[in-house]
Scaffold this motif. Structure first.
Motif, PDB file in Angstrom:
ATOM      1  N   GLU A   1     -18.973 -65.262  58.272  1.00 29.56           N
ATOM      2  CA  GLU A   1     -17.768 -64.497  59.180  1.00 29.56           C
ATOM      3  C   GLU A   1     -16.340 -64.796  58.578  1.00 29.56           C
ATOM      4  N   LYS A   2     -16.450 -66.323  58.376  1.00 27.56           N
ATOM      5  CA  LYS A   2     -15.121 -66.910  57.855  1.00 27.56           C
ATOM      6  C   LYS A   2     -14.736 -66.453  56.648  1.00 27.56           C
ATOM      7  N   PHE A   3     -15.664 -66.445  55.504  1.00 27.61           N
ATOM      8  CA  PHE A   3     -15.493 -65.691  54.222  1.00 27.61           C
ATOM      9  C   PHE A   3     -15.116 -64.323  54.169  1.00 27.61           C
ATOM     10  N   ARG A   4     -15.702 -63.617  55.128  1.00 24.23           N
ATOM     11  CA  ARG A   4     -15.128 -62.059  55.109  1.00 24.23           C
ATOM     12  C   ARG A   4     -13.778 -61.880  55.659  1.00 24.23           C
ATOM     13  N   LYS A   5     -13.646 -62.759  56.631  1.00 21.85           N
ATOM     14  CA  LYS A   5     -11.973 -62.870  57.088  1.00 21.85           C
ATOM     15  C   LYS A   5     -10.978 -63.165  56.047  1.00 21.85           C
ATOM     16  N   ASP A   6     -11.599 -64.339  55.397  1.00 15.83           N
ATOM     17  CA  ASP A   6     -10.654 -64.953  54.341  1.00 15.83           C
ATOM     18  C   ASP A   6     -10.560 -64.001  53.092  1.00 15.83           C
ATOM     19  N   ASN A   7     -11.558 -63.160  52.853  1.00 16.15           N
ATOM     20  CA  ASN A   7     -11.609 -62.382  51.591  1.00 16.15           C
ATOM     21  C   ASN A   7     -11.754 -60.913  52.092  1.00 16.15           C
ATOM     22  N   PRO A   8     -10.842 -60.201  52.758  1.00 16.11           N
ATOM     23  CA  PRO A   8     -11.149 -59.182  53.025  1.00 16.11           C
ATOM     24  C   PRO A   8     -11.476 -57.812  52.153  1.00 16.11           C
ATOM     25  N   ASP A   9     -11.255 -57.850  51.105  1.00 13.33           N
ATOM     26  CA  ASP A   9     -11.527 -57.039  49.898  1.00 13.33           C
ATOM     27  C   ASP A   9     -12.816 -57.477  49.120  1.00 13.33           C
ATOM     28  N   TYR A  10     -13.303 -58.530  49.631  1.00 17.60           N
ATOM     29  CA  TYR A  10     -14.655 -58.730  48.826  1.00 17.60           C
ATOM     30  C   TYR A  10     -15.834 -57.972  49.188  1.00 17.60           C
ATOM     31  N   PRO A  11     -16.540 -57.307  48.075  1.00 18.72           N
ATOM     32  CA  PRO A  11     -17.548 -56.690  48.229  1.00 18.72           C
ATOM     33  C   PRO A  11     -18.999 -57.178  49.039  1.00 18.72           C
ATOM     34  N   ILE A  12     -19.063 -57.003  50.085  1.00 15.81           N
ATOM     35  CA  ILE A  12     -20.045 -57.824  51.045  1.00 15.81           C
ATOM     36  C   ILE A  12     -20.466 -56.761  52.212  1.00 15.81           C
ATOM     37  N   ILE A  13     -21.971 -56.609  52.023  1.00 20.01           N
ATOM     38  CA  ILE A  13     -22.489 -55.737  53.260  1.00 20.01           C
ATOM     39  C   ILE A  13     -23.235 -56.429  54.151  1.00 20.01           C
ATOM     40  N   ASP A  14     -23.328 -56.175  55.497  1.00 24.25           N
ATOM     41  CA  ASP A  14     -24.081 -56.915  56.364  1.00 24.25           C
ATOM     42  C   ASP A  14     -25.425 -55.864  56.458  1.00 24.25           C
ATOM     43  N   VAL A  15     -26.580 -56.682  56.399  1.00 23.75           N
ATOM     44  CA  VAL A  15     -27.966 -56.170  56.656  1.00 23.75           C
ATOM     45  C   VAL A  15     -28.678 -56.768  57.818  1.00 23.75           C
TER      46      VAL A  15
END
Length: 319
Positions: free
Chosen positions: A202-216
């Protein structure tokens, strides 16, 4: 179980530590929030040292089209890896090798480099330990999650299957004992604590808001497999006809995956289990926790989840 406190958050860098289990001394490798028993490191980690393996991973090459699954153990990594491989090939055909051949945790730099593209890689580490070029070039990440009650149950059975993972308790570890390990702030659990892992993602997503990541979510895949497979394909920028999606969904049903693994693969993982069987495709259900938790244990676990969820937006489905 050893009483030495390892810390509820796992410091960023820690040396190897020694704990005592049933009167026997056990060596643990602890590095950047992750923990692994030395006997497991010597058997399955090519570098024979957790710190060095992490260094190797960061030095691994990155290629166009690379995809990586970042997932905590027992959340559905094998399942999603097979789905991604089929989507990447555009064919609902099983891989002839197990996913561990593409698992960064258990590979050398040379082994990963020898994999043909498009590569579907996977790891039980968090993104901060991925190859540097992977992050720099924003290779796509698939983050797989599952409700913690079913993760706990599945991990319990997984631990029982492997002799080198029995360090968290005595032989014949029962579920009630393991439940204490899973929720403890002081007893180490390989590869790390579940909510620590979730919060790092979750921290990685918040620190990198433009990073292409999908939650499954495991539960969504069980309830709406074709819808989720289409969503994943769209995220990856892959064309997937309704026919392909339907075929992938069928081929990746737990029963079919189990049969394919037994019939068509040299699954070296089975050589490490105590009964010679793979623990990777056990039940594949939502809500199996109901068959293991007592009423009191469930109440305790709910309170633990509530506490762990105080500073996170992650919510799960339990049935």
């Amino acid at each position: 179980i050893g009483s030495e406190n390892i810390s509820d958050t796992y410091p960023v860098t820690m040396p190897m530590k020694e704990i005592e289990v049933d009167g026997k001394k056990k060596i643990l490798h602890l590095e950047e929030g992750f923990v692994m028993p030395d006997e497991m490191v010597q058997k399955v980690i090519p570098a024979k040292d957790l710190k060095l393996q992490i260094q190797w991973i960061r030095e691994m090459e990155s290629r166009d089209g690379d995809i990586v699954i970042c997932a905590y153990p027992k959340t559905g990594t094998h399942w999603i890896w097979e789905v991604l491989c089929m989507l990447s090939k555009g064919k609902a055909e099983y891989e002839n090798k197990v996913k561990e051949v593409a698992m960064l945790d258990f590979c050398t730099k040379e082994q990963v480099a020898n994999l043909s593209s498009p590569r579907v890689l996977n790891t039980h580490f968090t993104p901060n330990i991925l190859p540097a070029g992977f992050i720099e070039n924003k290779r796509k990440i698939v983050n797989v999650m599952r409700n913690p009650k079913d993760v706990c149950v599945s991990m319990y059975h997984h631990r029982k299957a492997f002799e080198d993972l029995q360090h968290v308790g005595k032989d014949g570890l029962n579920f009630s004992e393991f439940l204490k390990v899973f929720t403890s702030d002081s007893i180490p659990l390989p590869p790390t604590k579940y909510y620590w892992f979730l919060k790092q993602m979750e921290k990685f997503r918040k620190d990198n808001p433009d990073y292409p990541i999908i939650d499954v979510y495991y539960e969504d895949m069980k309830k709406r497999p074709e819808q989720e497979i289409k969503r994943i394909a769209e995220f990856l920028g892959l064309e997937a006809s309704d026919e392909l999606v339907s075929s992938v969904s069928e081929k990746c049903h737990i029963t079919n995956l189990r049969e394919a693994n037994d019939k068509h693969r040299d699954d070296f993982v089975k050589k490490r289990t105590q009964d010679g069987k793979s623990p990777m495709y056990r039940k594949g259900q939502i809500g199996d926790w109901k068959n293991h938790f007592t009423v009191a244990e469930n109440e305790m676990f709910d309170k633990w989840i509530e506490k762990q969820s105080e500073d996170t937006d992650i919510r799960f489905q339990y049935e």
